[in-house]
Scaffold this active site. Sequence first.
Site, PDB file in Angstrom:
ATOM      1  CG  HIS A  17     -31.427 -37.255  18.097  1.00  0.00           C
ATOM      2  ND1 HIS A  17     -30.938 -36.223  18.866  1.00  0.00           N
ATOM      3  CD2 HIS A  17     -30.371 -38.088  17.897  1.00  0.00           C
ATOM      4  CE1 HIS A  17     -29.660 -36.420  19.117  1.00  0.00           C
ATOM      5  NE2 HIS A  17     -29.282 -37.541  18.532  1.00  0.00           N
ATOM      6  CE  LYS A  41     -20.436 -38.829  24.700  1.00  0.00           C
ATOM      7  NZ  LYS A  41     -20.859 -39.621  23.554  1.00  0.00           N
ATOM      8  NE  ARG A  90     -24.958 -37.471  12.612  1.00  0.00           N
ATOM      9  CZ  ARG A  90     -24.599 -37.238  13.863  1.00  0.00           C
ATOM     10  NH1 ARG A  90     -24.833 -36.070  14.391  1.00  0.00           N
ATOM     11  NH2 ARG A  90     -24.002 -38.162  14.557  1.00  0.00           N
ATOM     12  CB  SER A 128     -26.398 -33.460  20.824  1.00  0.00           C
ATOM     13  OG  SER A 128     -27.459 -34.340  20.563  1.00  0.00           O
TER      14      SER A 128
HETATM   15  P1  ADP Z   1     -24.304 -41.383  20.233  1.00  0.00           P
HETATM   16  O1  ADP Z   1     -23.487 -40.730  21.310  1.00  0.00           O
HETATM   17  O2  ADP Z   1     -24.709 -42.792  20.530  1.00  0.00           O
HETATM   18  O3  ADP Z   1     -23.795 -41.198  18.806  1.00  0.00           O
HETATM   19  P2  ADP Z   1     -26.285 -39.420  19.573  1.00  0.00           P
HETATM   20  O4  ADP Z   1     -27.348 -38.868  20.447  1.00  0.00           O
HETATM   21  O5  ADP Z   1     -25.247 -38.473  19.084  1.00  0.00           O
HETATM   22  O6  ADP Z   1     -25.689 -40.614  20.361  1.00  0.00           O
HETATM   23  O7  ADP Z   1     -26.948 -40.134  18.319  1.00  0.00           O
HETATM   24  C1  ADP Z   1     -27.816 -41.222  18.429  1.00  0.00           C
HETATM   25  C2  ADP Z   1     -28.091 -41.775  17.050  1.00  0.00           C
HETATM   26  O8  ADP Z   1     -28.777 -40.797  16.274  1.00  0.00           O
HETATM   27  C3  ADP Z   1     -26.846 -42.140  16.260  1.00  0.00           C
HETATM   28  O9  ADP Z   1     -27.125 -43.287  15.481  1.00  0.00           O
HETATM   29  C4  ADP Z   1     -26.632 -40.945  15.369  1.00  0.00           C
HETATM   30  O10 ADP Z   1     -25.943 -41.273  14.178  1.00  0.00           O
HETATM   31  C5  ADP Z   1     -28.079 -40.555  15.082  1.00  0.00           C
HETATM   32  N1  ADP Z   1     -28.191 -39.146  14.731  1.00  0.00           N
HETATM   33  C6  ADP Z   1     -27.761 -38.071  15.435  1.00  0.00           C
HETATM   34  N2  ADP Z   1     -28.028 -36.923  14.781  1.00  0.00           N
HETATM   35  C7  ADP Z   1     -28.636 -37.275  13.604  1.00  0.00           C
HETATM   36  C8  ADP Z   1     -29.131 -36.551  12.461  1.00  0.00           C
HETATM   37  N3  ADP Z   1     -29.011 -35.240  12.384  1.00  0.00           N
HETATM   38  N4  ADP Z   1     -29.678 -37.266  11.450  1.00  0.00           N
HETATM   39  C9  ADP Z   1     -29.750 -38.610  11.529  1.00  0.00           C
HETATM   40  N5  ADP Z   1     -29.293 -39.355  12.555  1.00  0.00           N
HETATM   41  C10 ADP Z   1     -28.740 -38.702  13.584  1.00  0.00           C
END
Ligand code: ADP
Length: 158
Positions: A17, A41, A90, A128
């Site tokens: 992130h 959620k 990703r 996460s």
């Molecule tokens: P959501 O539940 O909306 O997917 P996340 O917190 O999992 O929320 O992710 C928020 C955004 O960050 C999403 O667009 C996700 O693809 C991106 N993201 C999460 N982890 C990574 C990573 N390791 N590299 C690049 N983008 C990421």
Amino acid sequence: MRKGIYPGSFDPVTFGHLDIIRRASDLVDELVIAVLRNNAKKGLFSVEERMEFLERVTEGISNVKVISFDGLLVDCAVEYGTHTIIRGLRAVTDFEYELQLAQTNKRLRPDIDTVFLTTNVQYAYLSSSVVREIAGYGGDISHFVPECIIKDVYKKVK
Ligand code: ADP
């Protein structure tokens, strides 16, 4: 002033992130990081904790602002005066879901666009949920999340 909004769960924020936040904050004058309040959620961390972590890890980045939202993302974007949604990609597994989300949002608000930043390959595996799982087993999460939140992550999963 060009603003962007980067929405997500951030449960908790990871280096993946943070990498997207750093790069996106270079592309816009102000980046709004929007933590989703999703009653259906329930996350490990409360929305307030996630926001506080985000504030801590972005302390050195002057043009970011951390907020939370519920309801439609496009409504939140309009409220904060931005027409640019930032998302990270990703792998192909993210693509289908992200495409559907972006197209739905475009249908709802044709004036809003979604911009995708591809992950830094170094973080392609990182999510996460990986952090929560490894921390839950007492594993080393120093490669996954910034140092300043490590203690709090362990405290929570204990
Ligand atoms: P959501 O539940 O909306 O997917 P996340 O917190 O999992 O929320 O992710 C928020 C955004 O960050 C999403 O667009 C996700 O693809 C991106 N993201 C999460 N982890 C990574 C990573 N390791 N590299 C690049 N983008 C990421």
